[in-house]
Design a protein around this motif. Structure first.
Motif, short mmCIF file in Angstrom:
data_model
loop_
_atom_site.label_atom_id
_atom_site.label_comp_id
_atom_site.label_asym_id
_atom_site.label_seq_id
_atom_site.Cartn_x
_atom_site.Cartn_y
_atom_site.Cartn_z
N VAL A 1 0.83 -1.20 0.00
CA VAL A 1 0.00 0.00 0.00
C VAL A 1 0.87 1.25 0.00
N ARG A 2 1.87 1.28 0.86
CA ARG A 2 2.73 2.45 0.96
C ARG A 2 3.51 2.68 -0.34
N ALA A 3 4.02 1.60 -0.93
CA ALA A 3 4.78 1.74 -2.18
C ALA A 3 3.89 2.29 -3.30
N GLU A 4 2.64 1.79 -3.37
CA GLU A 4 1.73 2.28 -4.40
C GLU A 4 1.39 3.75 -4.18
N LEU A 5 1.15 4.13 -2.95
CA LEU A 5 0.85 5.53 -2.66
C LEU A 5 2.02 6.43 -3.05
N HIS A 6 3.21 6.04 -2.69
CA HIS A 6 4.37 6.88 -3.00
C HIS A 6 4.56 7.00 -4.51
N ALA A 7 4.24 5.93 -5.25
CA ALA A 7 4.30 6.02 -6.71
C ALA A 7 3.21 6.95 -7.23
N MET A 8 2.01 6.86 -6.66
CA MET A 8 0.90 7.70 -7.11
C MET A 8 1.15 9.17 -6.84
N TYR A 9 1.82 9.49 -5.73
CA TYR A 9 2.07 10.89 -5.41
C TYR A 9 2.90 11.56 -6.51
N ARG A 10 3.75 10.80 -7.19
CA ARG A 10 4.58 11.37 -8.25
C ARG A 10 3.74 11.83 -9.43
N PHE A 11 2.61 11.16 -9.64
CA PHE A 11 1.83 11.42 -10.84
C PHE A 11 0.44 12.02 -10.55
N ARG A 12 0.23 12.44 -9.32
CA ARG A 12 -1.11 12.91 -8.95
C ARG A 12 -1.47 14.24 -9.60
N HIS A 13 -0.47 14.96 -10.12
CA HIS A 13 -0.76 16.24 -10.79
C HIS A 13 -1.18 16.03 -12.24
N ALA A 14 -1.16 14.80 -12.71
CA ALA A 14 -1.65 14.47 -14.05
C ALA A 14 -2.60 13.28 -13.92
#
Length: 499
Positions: free
Chosen positions: A283-296
């Protein structure tokens, strides 16, 4: 694009002010906030009068009143006078120009503007001059600092999406899994009519969550998200039906009102034979990956379950007044089949389970809330357990339905023993608050609204006080002194009059 009537409802909050309110200054503060945040557009400000008894109905109707997206305005203030030195400022804005984290910014800026405009109490009321609520002159850059991001937001480290955003979201573009929930009859899409079941985790429960999250190297949000995933897996859902609301504020936008939120799919789903710590790491790894792309962000997903989380700021000071905020006013709408909204105040975690009554009944959602609470307790007690060994909810369709969980009745041992020598009225009132708020321990002077209380909570406290103590308390006490001590004083007075 066409919108159903429930899509036109806004995001509401209610500011309670008790004391000698400078009404012209407050109305001017509303105008100043509108000017400070041009995204709100033309903001309508209206005034009305009410009584304490009629006010909950006024607030409910105002929260549910739709917006005209073509003609506007998309934000409005309603100033309600409910009695001498009692003012309620209702604010509602549409999601096109506002988000849940904007509530903190709005209330803080209202206090800022009110401070700069109000005629403050003189030295006879205060032993020293009243400082700015922010430790700096109103409107100065140093007066508006601090983190205002959504769950997991990084304060602006990723102001522009890096390369690979399109590929990242394309890999997660899949149909949500078939949803399995107790009593679920249909899976609605989009926003529709809503009801809500609320519960508050506080005291020992909130502390235990913090302890478990710390032990596992996670945040409370990450732990809650993993717990929701486990619950859905235990119900029998084969893959993730979840979407998340992620904040997109940056250092440049953290002090702005606006729609700084991305709704994104969340695909990790636990296996029964894996340990909870292992799933939490995923869960944490997926969230950290998502934070990189949350502006698109991708197109909003059609996932039937939505989880929203925000950290709530403290109520800013309105000089010379008592101030409280209802952060979780319900607008009568729900997204999808189930929308879990979490508001984290640090010492307590308020969970609102919004649902479409055409898809699932209130009793079944109450049962889901009880299962989630039991699961969070199990994780707190044994954070390194296997998913299969955590508290197992009953199968959604057993031959004989198990009793409905009453969220307003305390679990065994959930009510703290009263202090030695405490008078019976105080003990009874304390127990009523603990039962309704589902908190293990509440101080006599703790504010009801800081504990997650709202208009529905007040109604329940009044009804239970009537049954147990034989007196009909007025809503006034919850405006003047929304504490256990204040209610005890009123109950004692009413009993004395009756005698």
């Amino acid at each position: 694009m066409s919108h159903g009537p429930f899509d036109l409802r806004g995001i509401p909050l209610a500011l309670h002010l008790n004391g000698p309110v400078d009404v012209p200054a407050l109305l001017g503060a509303c105008a100043d906030v509108a000017d400070r945040h041009p995204v709100l557009g033309r903001v309508r400000v209206t005034r009305t009068e009410s009584t304490p008894e009629r006010y909950p109905g006024v607030a409910t109707a105002e929260a549910a009143r739709p917006f005209d997206l073509e003609r506007g305005p998309l934000a409005r203030f309603t100033l309600v006078t409910v009695g001498p030195e009692r003012v309620r400022l209702l604010f509602t804005a549409h999601g096109r120009v506002f988000d849940a984290d904007s509530k903190d910014v709005l209330v803080r800026d209202l206090a800022d503007a009110y401070f700069s405009r109000a005629t403050l109490p003189g030295p006879t009321s205060h032993s020293s001059p009243v400082p700015s609520p922010y430790g700096a002159s109103p409107g100065s850059p140093s007066a508006r600092t601090g983190r205002r991001d959504g769950a997991g937001a990084d304060g602006g480290a990723f102001q522009a999406p890096p390369d690979g955003a399109e590929e990242f979201w394309k890999e997660r573009d899949r149909e949500p899994a078939e949803l399995v929930l107790p009593g679920l009859r249909a899976v609605p899409r989009g926003t529709g009519p809503g009801e809500i079941v609320e519960m508050v985790l506080g005291g020992a429960e909130s502390g235990a969550l913090t302890g478990a999250a710390t032990a596992l190297g996670a945040t409370r949000f990450e732990l809650l998200l993993a717990a929701v995933g486990v619950l859905l897996r235990r119900y029998g859902t084969s893959a993730s039906p979840l979407a998340l609301d992620l904040g997109t504020r940056t250092c440049e936008t953290r002090d702005r009102v606006g729609p700084f939120v991305a709704r994104v799919p969340f695909v990790p789903h636990p296996e029964l034979d894996e340990g909870f710590p292992g799933y939490l790491r995923t869960v944490r790894a997926e969230l950290h990956a998502m934070y990189r792309f949350r502006h698109a962000p991708p197109e909003p997903p059609s996932s039937p379950v939505l989880l929203s989380y925000r950290r709530r700021a403290a109520v800013p000071e309105f000089p010379g007044l008592g101030a409280g905020v209802e952060w979780t006013v319900f607008n009568g709408a729900a997204h999808g089949a189930l929308h879990i909204q979490a508001v984290d105040a640090g010492l307590s975690l308020t969970l609102g389970l919004r649902f479409n009554p055409a898809a699932i009944d209130h009793d079944d959602v109450s049962r889901i809330a009880g299962h989630l609470r039991a699961l969070l307790r199990a994780i707190s007690a044994e954070p390194r357990a296997k998913v299969a060994d955590l508290a197992e909810p009953p199968h959604p369709t057993p031959p004989e339905e198990s009793p409905v969980t009453d969220l307003f009745v305390p679990a065994p041992g959930n009510v703290t023993e009263p202090p030695a020598g405490e008078d019976p009225i105080t003990t009874e009132v304390r127990e009523i608050w603990q039962e309704i708020l589902r908190l293990d321990d509440i101080g006599l002077d703790e504010d009801l609204y800081d504990l997650g209380g709202h208009s529905l909570t007040i109604t329940q406290i009044i009804a239970r006080t009537r049954r147990r103590l034989g007196v009909e308390v007025s809503l006034d006490v919850f405006f003047d002194n929304p504490t256990i001590a204040g209610l005890v004083e009123e109950v004692t007075r009413l009993r004395g009059e009756a005698a």
